[in-house]
Design a protein around this motif. Structure first.
Motif, PDB file in Angstrom:
ATOM      1  N   GLY A 124       0.875  -1.201  -0.081  1.00  0.00           N
ATOM      2  CA  GLY A 124      -0.095   0.142   0.012  1.00  0.00           C
ATOM      3  C   GLY A 124       0.847   1.216  -0.123  1.00  0.00           C
ATOM      4  O   GLY A 124       2.050   1.084   0.225  1.00  0.00           O
ATOM      5  N   LEU A 125       0.287   2.377  -0.436  1.00  0.00           N
ATOM      6  CA  LEU A 125       0.914   3.809  -0.581  1.00  0.00           C
ATOM      7  C   LEU A 125       0.016   4.568  -0.127  1.00  0.00           C
ATOM      8  O   LEU A 125      -1.185   4.694  -0.574  1.00  0.00           O
ATOM      9  CB  LEU A 125       1.328   3.920  -2.084  1.00  0.00           C
ATOM     10  CG  LEU A 125       1.792   5.399  -2.260  1.00  0.00           C
ATOM     11  CD1 LEU A 125       3.012   5.654  -1.389  1.00  0.00           C
ATOM     12  CD2 LEU A 125       2.004   5.427  -3.839  1.00  0.00           C
ATOM     13  N   LYS A 126       0.378   5.432   0.927  1.00  0.00           N
ATOM     14  CA  LYS A 126      -0.409   6.779   1.209  1.00  0.00           C
ATOM     15  C   LYS A 126       0.269   7.885   0.826  1.00  0.00           C
ATOM     16  O   LYS A 126       1.464   8.092   1.087  1.00  0.00           O
ATOM     17  CB  LYS A 126      -0.781   6.505   2.924  1.00  0.00           C
ATOM     18  CG  LYS A 126      -1.632   5.656   3.260  1.00  0.00           C
ATOM     19  CD  LYS A 126      -1.999   5.485   4.767  1.00  0.00           C
ATOM     20  CE  LYS A 126      -3.028   4.482   5.006  1.00  0.00           C
ATOM     21  NZ  LYS A 126      -3.265   4.212   6.309  1.00  0.00           N
ATOM     22  N   VAL A 127      -0.348   8.899   0.312  1.00  0.00           N
ATOM     23  CA  VAL A 127       0.354  10.355  -0.074  1.00  0.00           C
ATOM     24  C   VAL A 127      -0.302  11.397   0.694  1.00  0.00           C
ATOM     25  O   VAL A 127      -1.558  11.493   1.106  1.00  0.00           O
ATOM     26  CB  VAL A 127      -0.164  10.426  -1.414  1.00  0.00           C
ATOM     27  CG1 VAL A 127       0.605  11.743  -2.042  1.00  0.00           C
ATOM     28  CG2 VAL A 127       0.149   9.380  -2.355  1.00  0.00           C
ATOM     29  N   TYR A 128       0.821  12.036   1.432  1.00  0.00           N
ATOM     30  CA  TYR A 128       0.564  13.444   2.097  1.00  0.00           C
ATOM     31  C   TYR A 128       1.118  14.551   1.492  1.00  0.00           C
ATOM     32  O   TYR A 128       2.188  14.142   0.797  1.00  0.00           O
ATOM     33  CB  TYR A 128       0.984  13.079   3.458  1.00  0.00           C
ATOM     34  CG  TYR A 128       0.537  11.838   4.237  1.00  0.00           C
ATOM     35  CD1 TYR A 128       1.022  10.851   3.741  1.00  0.00           C
ATOM     36  CD2 TYR A 128      -0.442  11.926   5.301  1.00  0.00           C
ATOM     37  CE1 TYR A 128       0.834   9.545   4.661  1.00  0.00           C
ATOM     38  CE2 TYR A 128      -0.672  10.816   6.051  1.00  0.00           C
ATOM     39  CZ  TYR A 128      -0.338   9.650   5.529  1.00  0.00           C
ATOM     40  OH  TYR A 128      -0.444   8.641   6.505  1.00  0.00           O
ATOM     41  N   THR A 129       0.507  15.690   1.444  1.00  0.00           N
ATOM     42  CA  THR A 129       1.161  16.917   0.864  1.00  0.00           C
ATOM     43  C   THR A 129       0.695  18.203   1.279  1.00  0.00           C
ATOM     44  O   THR A 129      -0.469  18.335   1.872  1.00  0.00           O
ATOM     45  CB  THR A 129       1.175  16.960  -0.844  1.00  0.00           C
ATOM     46  OG1 THR A 129       1.653  17.770  -1.440  1.00  0.00           O
ATOM     47  CG2 THR A 129      -0.529  16.969  -1.150  1.00  0.00           C
ATOM     48  N   THR A 130       1.567  19.228   1.184  1.00  0.00           N
ATOM     49  CA  THR A 130       0.943  20.649   1.449  1.00  0.00           C
ATOM     50  C   THR A 130       0.475  21.310   0.266  1.00  0.00           C
ATOM     51  O   THR A 130       0.155  22.406   0.407  1.00  0.00           O
ATOM     52  CB  THR A 130       2.128  21.465   2.349  1.00  0.00           C
ATOM     53  OG1 THR A 130       3.134  21.403   1.253  1.00  0.00           O
ATOM     54  CG2 THR A 130       2.399  20.654   3.528  1.00  0.00           C
ATOM     55  N   TYR A 131       0.600  20.603  -0.826  1.00  0.00           N
ATOM     56  CA  TYR A 131       0.288  21.252  -1.980  1.00  0.00           C
ATOM     57  C   TYR A 131      -1.308  21.187  -2.030  1.00  0.00           C
ATOM     58  O   TYR A 131      -1.717  20.343  -1.515  1.00  0.00           O
ATOM     59  CB  TYR A 131       0.874  20.326  -3.402  1.00  0.00           C
ATOM     60  CG  TYR A 131       2.101  20.820  -3.862  1.00  0.00           C
ATOM     61  CD1 TYR A 131       3.336  19.995  -3.865  1.00  0.00           C
ATOM     62  CD2 TYR A 131       2.439  22.207  -4.190  1.00  0.00           C
ATOM     63  CE1 TYR A 131       4.486  20.341  -4.302  1.00  0.00           C
ATOM     64  CE2 TYR A 131       3.616  22.441  -4.946  1.00  0.00           C
ATOM     65  CZ  TYR A 131       4.629  21.629  -5.160  1.00  0.00           C
ATOM     66  OH  TYR A 131       5.936  22.133  -5.461  1.00  0.00           O
TER      67      TYR A 131
END
Ligand code: G6D
Length: 345
Positions: A271-278
């Protein structure tokens, strides 16, 4: 822990940097500050790469797919390759259909060497890739210094995008990694599951330029619940110019602790989780494969990977009610994205 190796190609020297931290091994290249591989375990502990990869290093010189490289000074398409700041109008390289600018055109950072500095610690390694963009010979105003800071730790790769300019300019940096959790590109991504916390996307015009905000609900962009990507691929999708998904998804929060994307593979259980301030993620389901050979003889084909290109709204400067993406002289450009890898229980 890291190691550095040098590779000569066409009288150019390429530097590869391999970083290992327990269950993750990432290899970078100074050309394009490119990610060459990300090895993580599957449910049985088998380490395989979960990004697409070319077979030969020289393919990254041509790299029509911008495979896993840093994109800048700007990402995505800019309408008519033109933008205005104040009373000044700027015309960029028209490298897409002869009318639009895609990914900065011939100035794209994917085709430039970065300087690098490594800081190695017990539980993490940081590589800072630095590049200078001079105003002389550039279609973009001002001189910029851009730093891409990769941090590798157990189960995680983060990217900090930083920049400064001596004149108001346009800047929108991203990484163009193509993810495939099957491992070594064994299967395509249509049976991978995807969740995106987004209610709106930017609609594309006939030349794939983002032009206006549109709702996701009950469309091929609706991933409000975790589902197989193919469930949103209806008959007729290949009649579209995009041949899949290629749109910017608008995010409702820029909180780095908020999960924006969940991407999973039922077979490997990766699994992959993506977090961002964009404020935006362009999701691109690899709809336009090029003809360059991939690793281990894998045939390059549509939907062999998916990109989660975190960035400012592409073409924002030309769209009403959207952030213009102008980096003002004296302001710092800073955004962070985290890719967290795990194995589902
Ligand atoms: C295609 O339209 C897509 C772009 O979004 C992508 O970045 C590129 O291929 C690699 O032009």
């Amino acid at each position: 822990m890291y190691s550095v190796s040098k590779h000569s190609l066409n009288d150019q020297k390429f530097t590869l940097i391999e970083v290992v931290h327990k269950d993750i091994k990432v290899t970078f290249m100074d050309y394009g500050a490119t990610i060459l591989s990300i090895y993580v375990p599957d449910k049985d502990g088998v380490m395989e790469t979960i990004v697409m990869a070319y077979d030969k290093l020289e393919s990254y010189i041509e790299n029509d797919m911008y495979l896993n490289a840093i994109i800048g000074p700007t990402s995505g398409r800019i309408q008519d390759a033109t933008f205005r700041i104040g009373s000044e109008s700027y015309v960029l390289d028209k490298n897409f259909l002869g009318t639009e600018n895609l990914h900065g055109g011939k100035e794209c950072f994917a085709f430039r060497f970065f300087e690098y500095e490594i800081v190695d610690q017990t539980d993490q390694t940081t590589i800072t890739f630095t590049i200078e963009k001079r105003e002389e010979g550039s279609a973009y105003p001002g001189n910029q210094i851009v730093k891409i800071i990769y941090t590798i730790k157990e189960g995680e790769l983060s990217i900090e995008f930083t920049g400064e300019t001596d004149k108001d300019t346009l800047m929108n940096l991203t990484n163009h990694a193509y993810f495939n959790l099957s491992g070594n590109m064994k299967r395509d991504i249509l049976n991978h599951r995807l969740y995106v916390d987004s209610k709106y996307h930017l609609e594309l015009n006939d030349t794939l330029v983002p032009i206006k905000i549109s709702e996701n609900i009950n469309t091929r962009f609706d991933f409000a619940c975790l589902k197989k990507i193919k469930n949103n691929f209806y008959d007729g999708i290949y009649d579209l110019k995009t041949k899949g998904i290629d749109e910017p998804f608008l995010l409702h929060t820029e909180n780095i602790d908020h999960v924006q994307v969940i991407f999973t593979d039922d077979i490997s259980k990766r699994g992959l989780k993506v977090y961002t301030t964009y404020p935006c993620i362009v999701i691109y389901t690899h709809n336009y494969p090029d003809t360059l050979d991939l690793l281990n003889g894998v045939v390059n084909r549509r939907h062999l990977g998916v990109c989660f290109e975190t960035q400012l709204e592409p073409n924002g400067i030309n769209i009403k009610n959207i952030d213009d993406g102008i980096l003002r002289k004296g302001n710092e450009y800073y955004f962070k994205t985290i890719y967290k890898f795990y194995v589902e229980e």
